[in-house]
Write an enzyme that holds these catalytic residues in place. Sequence first.
Site, PDB file in Angstrom:
ATOM      1  CG  ASN A 151       7.478   0.510   7.996  1.00  0.00           C
ATOM      2  OD1 ASN A 151       6.609   1.210   7.450  1.00  0.00           O
ATOM      3  ND2 ASN A 151       7.847   0.183   6.753  1.00  0.00           N
ATOM      4  CE  LYS A 174      -3.628   8.557  11.880  1.00  0.00           C
ATOM      5  NZ  LYS A 174      -3.488   8.432  12.346  1.00  0.00           N
ATOM      6  N   GLY A 227      -0.041   1.854   3.728  1.00  0.00           N
ATOM      7  CA  GLY A 227      -0.031   1.225   5.227  1.00  0.00           C
ATOM      8  C   GLY A 227      -0.254  -0.312   5.024  1.00  0.00           C
ATOM      9  CB  SER A 228      -2.218  -2.842   6.255  1.00  0.00           C
ATOM     10  OG  SER A 228      -3.115  -2.122   6.363  1.00  0.00           O
ATOM     11  CB  VAL A 231      -5.310   0.046   6.562  1.00  0.00           C
ATOM     12  CG1 VAL A 231      -5.643   1.482   6.869  1.00  0.00           C
ATOM     13  CG2 VAL A 231      -5.611  -0.477   8.381  1.00  0.00           C
ATOM     14  N   GLY A 232      -5.834  -0.432   3.332  1.00  0.00           N
ATOM     15  CA  GLY A 232      -6.395   1.012   2.140  1.00  0.00           C
ATOM     16  C   GLY A 232      -7.206   0.245   1.432  1.00  0.00           C
ATOM     17  CD  GLU A 248       2.704   2.845  -3.754  1.00  0.00           C
ATOM     18  OE1 GLU A 248       2.601   1.891  -3.788  1.00  0.00           O
ATOM     19  OE2 GLU A 248       2.504   3.750  -4.814  1.00  0.00           O
ATOM     20  CB  CYS A 282       6.220  -2.006   2.324  1.00  0.00           C
ATOM     21  SG  CYS A 282       7.716  -0.586   1.993  1.00  0.00           S
ATOM     22  CD  GLU A 384       2.728  -6.991   5.318  1.00  0.00           C
ATOM     23  OE1 GLU A 384       1.815  -6.363   5.463  1.00  0.00           O
ATOM     24  OE2 GLU A 384       3.951  -6.246   4.357  1.00  0.00           O
ATOM     25  CD  GLU A 464       4.818   6.970  -1.802  1.00  0.00           C
ATOM     26  OE1 GLU A 464       3.680   7.395  -1.388  1.00  0.00           O
ATOM     27  OE2 GLU A 464       4.895   6.104  -1.387  1.00  0.00           O
TER      28      GLU A 464
HETATM   29  P1  NAD Z   1      -1.194   0.815   8.888  1.00  0.00           P
HETATM   30  O1  NAD Z   1      -2.034  -0.013   8.078  1.00  0.00           O
HETATM   31  O2  NAD Z   1      -2.103  -0.184  10.197  1.00  0.00           O
HETATM   32  O3  NAD Z   1      -1.594   1.881   9.275  1.00  0.00           O
HETATM   33  C1  NAD Z   1      -1.344   2.695   8.357  1.00  0.00           C
HETATM   34  C2  NAD Z   1      -2.009   4.523   8.732  1.00  0.00           C
HETATM   35  O4  NAD Z   1      -3.273   4.211   8.404  1.00  0.00           O
HETATM   36  C3  NAD Z   1      -1.906   4.974   9.822  1.00  0.00           C
HETATM   37  O5  NAD Z   1      -1.378   6.378  10.311  1.00  0.00           O
HETATM   38  C4  NAD Z   1      -3.205   3.987  10.811  1.00  0.00           C
HETATM   39  O6  NAD Z   1      -3.184   5.457  11.897  1.00  0.00           O
HETATM   40  C5  NAD Z   1      -3.495   4.827   9.937  1.00  0.00           C
HETATM   41  N1  NAD Z   1      -5.151   3.923   9.932  1.00  0.00           N
HETATM   42  C6  NAD Z   1      -5.564   2.663   9.816  1.00  0.00           C
HETATM   43  N2  NAD Z   1      -6.922   2.954  10.702  1.00  0.00           N
HETATM   44  C7  NAD Z   1      -7.535   3.027   9.114  1.00  0.00           C
HETATM   45  C8  NAD Z   1      -8.791   3.732   8.858  1.00  0.00           C
HETATM   46  N3  NAD Z   1      -9.430   2.826   9.234  1.00  0.00           N
HETATM   47  N4  NAD Z   1      -9.250   4.525   7.388  1.00  0.00           N
HETATM   48  C9  NAD Z   1      -7.805   5.072   7.239  1.00  0.00           C
HETATM   49  N5  NAD Z   1      -6.827   5.466   8.291  1.00  0.00           N
HETATM   50  C10 NAD Z   1      -6.139   4.065   8.979  1.00  0.00           C
HETATM   51  O7  NAD Z   1      -0.458   0.115   8.508  1.00  0.00           O
HETATM   52  P2  NAD Z   1       0.838   0.085   9.905  1.00  0.00           P
HETATM   53  O8  NAD Z   1       0.722  -0.675  11.017  1.00  0.00           O
HETATM   54  O9  NAD Z   1       1.462   1.458  10.261  1.00  0.00           O
HETATM   55  O10 NAD Z   1       2.638  -0.087   8.721  1.00  0.00           O
HETATM   56  C11 NAD Z   1       2.620  -1.190   8.440  1.00  0.00           C
HETATM   57  C12 NAD Z   1       2.302  -1.754   6.890  1.00  0.00           C
HETATM   58  O11 NAD Z   1       2.367  -0.926   5.774  1.00  0.00           O
HETATM   59  C13 NAD Z   1       2.612  -2.901   6.414  1.00  0.00           C
HETATM   60  O12 NAD Z   1       1.679  -3.567   5.464  1.00  0.00           O
HETATM   61  C14 NAD Z   1       3.760  -2.176   5.488  1.00  0.00           C
HETATM   62  O13 NAD Z   1       3.617  -3.525   4.582  1.00  0.00           O
HETATM   63  C15 NAD Z   1       2.688  -1.596   4.835  1.00  0.00           C
HETATM   64  N6  NAD Z   1       4.410  -0.591   4.338  1.00  0.00           N
HETATM   65  C16 NAD Z   1       4.046  -0.191   3.145  1.00  0.00           C
HETATM   66  C17 NAD Z   1       4.808   0.201   1.921  1.00  0.00           C
HETATM   67  C18 NAD Z   1       5.065   0.702   1.060  1.00  0.00           C
HETATM   68  O14 NAD Z   1       5.680   1.246   0.373  1.00  0.00           O
HETATM   69  N7  NAD Z   1       4.218   0.320   0.344  1.00  0.00           N
HETATM   70  C19 NAD Z   1       5.973   0.902   2.892  1.00  0.00           C
HETATM   71  C20 NAD Z   1       6.135   1.020   4.421  1.00  0.00           C
HETATM   72  C21 NAD Z   1       4.910   0.578   4.710  1.00  0.00           C
END
Ligand code: NAD
Length: 484
Positions: A151, A174, A227-228, A231-232, A248, A282, A384, A464
Site C-alpha cells: 500500500n 522482498k 503487513g497483516s 502473516v506477522g 508492524e 494501515c 480490519e 519505526e
Molecule cells: P501481507 O501480510 O499479506 O503481506 C506483507 C508482505 O509479507 C508481502 O511482501 C507478502 O508477500 C509477505 N508474506 C506473505 N505471506 C508471508 C509469510 N507467510 N511469511 C513471510 N512473508 C509473507 O500484507 P499486505 O496485504 O501486503 O498489506 C496490508 C496489511 O499491511 C494490512 O494489514 C495493513 O494494515 C498492514 N500495514 C501496516 C502498516 C504499519 O505500519 N503498521 C503499514 C502498511 C500496511
Amino acid sequence: MTERHLNYIAGEWQPAFSGATFEDRNPADERDLIGLFPDSDAADVAAAVAGVSAAWPAWAAQSPEVRADVLFKTADIMARRADEIASELTREEGKTLTEARNEARRIAANFRLYAGEALRLNGETYPSESGQLVLSVRQPVGVVAVVTPWNFPLSMAARKLGPALAAGNGVVFKPSEITPLMGQRLVEVLLEAGLPPKLVALVQGKGAKVGQAITAQPGVDALTFTGSYTVGKQIAASLSTDTRVQLEMGGKNATVVLADASIDKAVATIERGAFGLTGQACTGTSRVLVARPLYAELVARLEKSAASIKVGPGTAEGVQMGPLATRAQYDKVLAYVGIAREEGGRVVGGDALREADSSLAHGYFVRPAVVSDLPDDSRLWREEIFGPVVAIRPIDSLDEAIRLADDTEYGLAVSLVTGDLPSVLRFARETQHGIVKVNSPTTGVSLNAPFGGLKHSSNQAAKEQGGANVMDFYSRIKSIYLGA
Ligand code: NAD
C-alpha cells in the site's frame, strides 16, 4: 512486448533459478500487463543471503560519511525521479497521481533523515570504578531482511532500507508481489547512488514462498516486516529465537467526534482518513464514534460526501479515489458491504462500479461506503477491512469514547475532533493506540516522529521511522570496559 524483470542477487540482475515468473497488472485496467517478475523460491533466497552476508562487513567498516553520502545521493536521485516513479506507482498500485506524487516526493526526505542517522550512531560512556572507562558502541546487526506490503511500496521500504543501510547492515529485500516494480525502482536508485553492488539483494516472488524461505534461512540476523497481523504472527512463530524481528501490522482505527466539534471539521477529517488512498492505509479511519447530538447530521454529511467522490483511474483528471489494489481487495471490500447489509446496517455507497459503469469495467473500482445503525457485535467494528468503508455509531460520554475506541485487538492510530483540552489530555493518556491525533485524520504522519502501534498492531521491537530510538532495531550495543 512484455517486459521481463529480474531479481538482483550477489551483484547480478538475474531470473529466478527456477525460471518461474508472475504477472504484475494495473488495478485500474487489468488488461494492462506491467511486466513479468521472477517467482523466486528458497534457492534464490539462499543465494541472496549468501551474497549479502559476504558484503556487509566491508560496508560496516566504511566511515559513516561514506554511508551517509550514498544515502544523500539516493535522496537526490529520488527527488529528481519522483514524478516519473509516481506515474509507475499509480499504474502498479492504483492510488491517484496526487497520492503517488506525495509518496514518491517524500522518499528523498526519508533518505536524508537516515543519512543523518549514519553520522549520529553514537554510543555512551558510563560512570565507573576509577581507572576504567566504560562505554557502549553501536554495531550493525548484519543481514537484515526487509519484507514490505503494497500500500506504500516506496515509503514502507525506504523507512526500513534507509536505517538498515545507515547502520552498516546489508539488506535482502522482498517487496510485495502486488508492487514488485516499486521495489525494483528503489534498488535501482540505491545502486545508481553508489551502494556497493552486493550489499543489497532484491528477491521477488508471489505468495508466501519467499517470505517463508527468508524466515527459514540461516544467516538472516534480523527481519523487519510490515503487513497483516495474520502473516506477522506466522513470521514470529517460524523464526529462530536469535533472529531479531520487528513486526508492524494492521489497524482498526477510529475517529472520535466530541459534542463541541465543528461538523465541517469532522467531515473533512473523516473523509480524508477513511477514503484517502482508497481506504488502503494501515492508519485509515475505519470507525467513527460521534457524540449522539451530532450523529444524524454527521451520518448524512458523510453519506453525501461518499456519493460525490469521483472514483476512477488514478491518472484521470479530477479523480479523487483510485481502484482497490487487487481483485482480492475488491472482493473483500464488497464482502464487508454485504455483511453490513446482512447485519441490518444502513449502507450508503459500497457499489461495485466495475459492474455498474462500463467505463470502469476492467478495474477494481468501488464507491466508498458509509455504514450506520449497525448492531454492537457487528464484524465491521472489529475486523480490519482495508478499504473505503467507514462505520459510525453514537456515543454518550468520553468514558464510552475511550472504551469503544480501544475495544479492538489493534492499537495503531486514533484521532479526536474537539476543542476541549481536558478531554484531549485524558483521551491521549488513556487510549491504547500508538498514535493519537487531535483535529487531524488518523492517516498522515511526520516522517521524523516515532511510528508504530500497540497490541496486535506491532510487536514493539523498536519504533519505526523516526525519533530518538529509530536505529535501535538496526544496531547492536556492545559494552566495552577500558582499563589502564
Ligand atoms: P501481507 O501480510 O499479506 O503481506 C506483507 C508482505 O509479507 C508481502 O511482501 C507478502 O508477500 C509477505 N508474506 C506473505 N505471506 C508471508 C509469510 N507467510 N511469511 C513471510 N512473508 C509473507 O500484507 P499486505 O496485504 O501486503 O498489506 C496490508 C496489511 O499491511 C494490512 O494489514 C495493513 O494494515 C498492514 N500495514 C501496516 C502498516 C504499519 O505500519 N503498521 C503499514 C502498511 C500496511
